[in-house]
Design a protein around this motif. Structure first.
Motif, PDB file in Angstrom:
ATOM      1  N   MET A   3      -1.103   7.784  -0.417  1.00  0.00           N
ATOM      2  CA  MET A   3      -2.178   6.939   0.108  1.00  0.00           C
ATOM      3  C   MET A   3      -1.620   5.884   1.061  1.00  0.00           C
ATOM      4  SD  MET A   3      -4.999   8.183  -1.089  1.00  0.00           S
ATOM      5  CE  MET A   3      -4.225   9.816  -1.058  1.00  0.00           C
ATOM      6  N   GLU A   4      -0.478   5.299   0.708  1.00  0.00           N
ATOM      7  CA  GLU A   4       0.156   4.319   1.590  1.00  0.00           C
ATOM      8  C   GLU A   4       0.510   4.958   2.933  1.00  0.00           C
ATOM      9  OE1 GLU A   4       3.520   2.696  -0.405  1.00  0.00           O
ATOM     10  OE2 GLU A   4       2.338   1.862  -2.068  1.00  0.00           O
ATOM     11  N   ARG A   5       0.990   6.183   2.900  1.00  0.00           N
ATOM     12  CA  ARG A   5       1.324   6.884   4.144  1.00  0.00           C
ATOM     13  C   ARG A   5       0.081   7.061   5.010  1.00  0.00           C
ATOM     14  NH1 ARG A   5       3.669  12.681   3.307  1.00  0.00           N
ATOM     15  NH2 ARG A   5       5.707  11.724   3.710  1.00  0.00           N
ATOM     16  N   LEU A   6      -1.011   7.499   4.413  1.00  0.00           N
ATOM     17  CA  LEU A   6      -2.222   7.723   5.184  1.00  0.00           C
ATOM     18  C   LEU A   6      -2.715   6.428   5.827  1.00  0.00           C
ATOM     19  CD1 LEU A   6      -4.203  10.199   2.892  1.00  0.00           C
ATOM     20  CD2 LEU A   6      -3.102  10.713   5.084  1.00  0.00           C
ATOM     21  N   VAL A   7      -2.679   5.345   5.080  1.00  0.00           N
ATOM     22  CA  VAL A   7      -3.121   4.055   5.617  1.00  0.00           C
ATOM     23  C   VAL A   7      -2.210   3.614   6.761  1.00  0.00           C
ATOM     24  CG1 VAL A   7      -3.349   1.595   5.091  1.00  0.00           C
ATOM     25  CG2 VAL A   7      -4.248   3.300   3.497  1.00  0.00           C
ATOM     26  N   ARG A   8      -0.904   3.705   6.543  1.00  0.00           N
ATOM     27  CA  ARG A   8       0.073   3.278   7.556  1.00  0.00           C
ATOM     28  C   ARG A   8      -0.061   4.111   8.830  1.00  0.00           C
ATOM     29  NH1 ARG A   8       4.177   4.153   4.587  1.00  0.00           N
ATOM     30  NH2 ARG A   8       4.704   6.216   5.402  1.00  0.00           N
ATOM     31  N   ASP A   9      -0.144   5.434   8.667  1.00  0.00           N
ATOM     32  CA  ASP A   9      -0.207   6.308   9.830  1.00  0.00           C
ATOM     33  C   ASP A   9      -1.549   6.194  10.550  1.00  0.00           C
ATOM     34  OD1 ASP A   9       2.314   7.070   9.128  1.00  0.00           O
ATOM     35  OD2 ASP A   9       1.797   9.120   8.552  1.00  0.00           O
ATOM     36  N   CYS A  10      -2.613   5.916   9.809  1.00  0.00           N
ATOM     37  CA  CYS A  10      -3.927   5.745  10.436  1.00  0.00           C
ATOM     38  C   CYS A  10      -3.906   4.544  11.372  1.00  0.00           C
ATOM     39  CB  CYS A  10      -5.009   5.585   9.374  1.00  0.00           C
ATOM     40  SG  CYS A  10      -6.696   5.695  10.012  1.00  0.00           S
ATOM     41  N   LYS A  11      -3.252   3.498  10.960  1.00  0.00           N
ATOM     42  CA  LYS A  11      -3.142   2.315  11.818  1.00  0.00           C
ATOM     43  C   LYS A  11      -2.308   2.631  13.066  1.00  0.00           C
ATOM     44  CE  LYS A  11      -4.521  -1.254  11.100  1.00  0.00           C
ATOM     45  NZ  LYS A  11      -5.767  -1.931  11.567  1.00  0.00           N
ATOM     46  N   THR A  12      -1.244   3.417  12.891  1.00  0.00           N
ATOM     47  CA  THR A  12      -0.381   3.760  14.017  1.00  0.00           C
ATOM     48  C   THR A  12      -1.069   4.705  15.001  1.00  0.00           C
ATOM     49  OG1 THR A  12       1.613   3.510  12.658  1.00  0.00           O
ATOM     50  CG2 THR A  12       1.813   4.826  14.667  1.00  0.00           C
ATOM     51  N   VAL A  13      -1.718   5.747  14.476  1.00  0.00           N
ATOM     52  CA  VAL A  13      -2.293   6.782  15.339  1.00  0.00           C
ATOM     53  C   VAL A  13      -3.641   6.368  15.909  1.00  0.00           C
ATOM     54  CG1 VAL A  13      -3.125   9.172  15.415  1.00  0.00           C
ATOM     55  CG2 VAL A  13      -1.055   8.610  14.114  1.00  0.00           C
ATOM     56  N   TRP A  14      -4.491   5.745  15.078  1.00  0.00           N
ATOM     57  CA  TRP A  14      -5.863   5.463  15.481  1.00  0.00           C
ATOM     58  C   TRP A  14      -6.161   3.969  15.618  1.00  0.00           C
ATOM     59  CZ3 TRP A  14      -7.637   9.779  17.182  1.00  0.00           C
ATOM     60  CH2 TRP A  14      -7.295  10.979  16.572  1.00  0.00           C
ATOM     61  N   ASN A  15      -5.213   3.126  15.260  1.00  0.00           N
ATOM     62  CA  ASN A  15      -5.454   1.685  15.236  1.00  0.00           C
ATOM     63  C   ASN A  15      -6.702   1.370  14.417  1.00  0.00           C
ATOM     64  OD1 ASN A  15      -4.876  -1.021  15.827  1.00  0.00           O
ATOM     65  ND2 ASN A  15      -6.234  -1.027  17.606  1.00  0.00           N
ATOM     66  N   ALA A  16      -6.824   2.040  13.282  1.00  0.00           N
ATOM     67  CA  ALA A  16      -7.999   1.901  12.434  1.00  0.00           C
ATOM     68  C   ALA A  16      -7.570   1.789  10.984  1.00  0.00           C
ATOM     69  CB  ALA A  16      -8.934   3.104  12.607  1.00  0.00           C
ATOM     70  N   ASP A  17      -8.418   1.166  10.183  1.00  0.00           N
ATOM     71  CA  ASP A  17      -8.185   1.075   8.748  1.00  0.00           C
ATOM     72  C   ASP A  17      -8.737   2.327   8.065  1.00  0.00           C
ATOM     73  OD1 ASP A  17      -7.055  -1.497   8.948  1.00  0.00           O
ATOM     74  OD2 ASP A  17      -9.067  -2.401   8.957  1.00  0.00           O
ATOM     75  N   LEU A  18      -8.158   2.671   6.930  1.00  0.00           N
ATOM     76  CA  LEU A  18      -8.581   3.852   6.186  1.00  0.00           C
ATOM     77  C   LEU A  18      -8.940   3.450   4.772  1.00  0.00           C
ATOM     78  CD1 LEU A  18      -8.830   6.993   6.235  1.00  0.00           C
ATOM     79  CD2 LEU A  18      -6.499   7.051   5.308  1.00  0.00           C
ATOM     80  N   ASP A  19     -10.083   3.907   4.311  1.00  0.00           N
ATOM     81  CA  ASP A  19     -10.572   3.628   2.955  1.00  0.00           C
ATOM     82  C   ASP A  19     -10.027   4.690   2.009  1.00  0.00           C
ATOM     83  OD1 ASP A  19     -11.924   3.135   0.619  1.00  0.00           O
ATOM     84  OD2 ASP A  19     -13.926   3.099   1.517  1.00  0.00           O
ATOM     85  N   THR A  20      -9.009   4.340   1.222  1.00  0.00           N
ATOM     86  CA  THR A  20      -8.400   5.326   0.337  1.00  0.00           C
ATOM     87  C   THR A  20      -9.295   5.670  -0.850  1.00  0.00           C
ATOM     88  OG1 THR A  20      -7.180   3.582  -0.855  1.00  0.00           O
ATOM     89  CG2 THR A  20      -6.056   4.678   0.990  1.00  0.00           C
ATOM     90  N   VAL A  21     -10.255   4.825  -1.159  1.00  0.00           N
ATOM     91  CA  VAL A  21     -11.221   5.185  -2.205  1.00  0.00           C
ATOM     92  C   VAL A  21     -12.018   6.405  -1.758  1.00  0.00           C
ATOM     93  CG1 VAL A  21     -13.245   4.428  -3.503  1.00  0.00           C
ATOM     94  CG2 VAL A  21     -11.346   2.843  -3.114  1.00  0.00           C
ATOM     95  N   ARG A  22     -12.440   6.407  -0.488  1.00  0.00           N
ATOM     96  CA  ARG A  22     -13.143   7.575   0.054  1.00  0.00           C
ATOM     97  C   ARG A  22     -12.231   8.792   0.064  1.00  0.00           C
ATOM     98  NH1 ARG A  22     -14.530   6.920   5.613  1.00  0.00           N
ATOM     99  NH2 ARG A  22     -15.800   8.799   5.364  1.00  0.00           N
TER     100      ARG A  22
END
Length: 260
Positions: free
Chosen positions: A43-62
């Motif tokens: 989950m940490e990877r997805l959040v970190r990479d989402c910020k890098t690739v899309w400059n967006a936050d990711l809701d890991t609950v979803r």
């Protein structure tokens, strides 16, 4: 079934991913009891990479909810892949895409550990190596070249001559003193590698190709394969049974999984 934000995905939804190849992902092995080793790290990877690739936050609950939905009715070990991409992305204006969505796909997992792997050294450096992105052409081309030459996969080394990682796995070594050595190089920070670093004494050091071939043993790690022995790098053969290899495999399997 493959879902996008929890709904069956359409060909139109997938077309931008196929044509632009922009996105990032993580793959998680789900054991028979439904647990996932290193779930929090994924989950940490997805959040970190989402910020890098899309400059967006990711809701890991979803994300967790869609993964649970994708696993509903699945039996036995499997691998679930979560891909984050924006169907609105265009080749001419990738910066305009900033509303990433969650694609979930599931496949059956193989046995742990798989058969030992023969690797061919290939000079290659991944783009943005710290991100687990979908730009796999170079890595898969190197893998294909290795397979055409009679090997199972490619082991990368950079223009500086230093070993880095494999096609879709982290590389590790056991030196002649029995110490685990992880290459110091631009590599994907793998979840399996991170878990092992938490539990097994190791060191991180630069490793030339010549030094790699002088190690007592070598192995590959990722979530799908756990700890997989390397039986060869180019013409250099390695033992596939070694006390430290066995320790690494046993340690990984003993790490408790986390629940979605």
């Amino acid at each position: 079934m493959v879902t996008l934000d929890g709904k069956p995905v359409s060909a139109d939804d997938l077309l931008p991913l196929a044509l632009t190849n922009v996105g990032h992902f993580t793959s998680m092995r789900v054991d028979a009891d439904g647990s996932i080793r290193g779930l929090a790290l994924h989950m940490e990877r997805l959040v970190r990479d989402c910020k890098t690739v899309w400059n967006a936050d990711l809701d890991t609950v979803r994300v967790r909810g869609y993964v649970r939905q994708g696993l509903d009715g699945q039996s036995g070990p499997c691998v679930v892949r979560v891909t984050i991409y924006d169907p609105k992305v265009e080749m001419g204006h990738p910066a305009d895409a900033n509303e990433p969505r969650i694609l979930v796909s599931v496949r059956r997992a193989g046995a742990l550990p798989p058969e030992p792997l023969r690797a061919m050294s290939v000079q290659y450096e991944r783009d943005l190596p710290e991100v687990k992105h979908v730009g796999l052409f170079g890595a898969l081309h190197a893998r294909g070249a290795a397979q055409l030459a009679g090997f199972g996969d490619a082991l990368f080394y950079g223009r500086d001559g230093l070993v880095s990682e494999g096609g879709t796995w982290n590389a590790g070594f056991i030196d002649q003193d029995g110490t685990v050595v992880w290459p110091q190089a631009p590599v994907l920070p793998g979840v399996t590698m991170a878990l092992l670093r938490q539990h097994v004494e190791h060191r991180v050091a630069t490793v030339t190709l010549s030094q790699a071939k002088g190690m007592a043993a070598a192995f590959a790690t990722n979530t799908s394969i756990g700890v997989r022995p390397l039986s060869a790098i180019d013409e250099t053969e390695f033992p596939t049974e070694h006390p430290v290899l066995s320790q690494l495999q046993d340690t990984y399997l003993s790490i408790p999984g986390e629940r979605l």
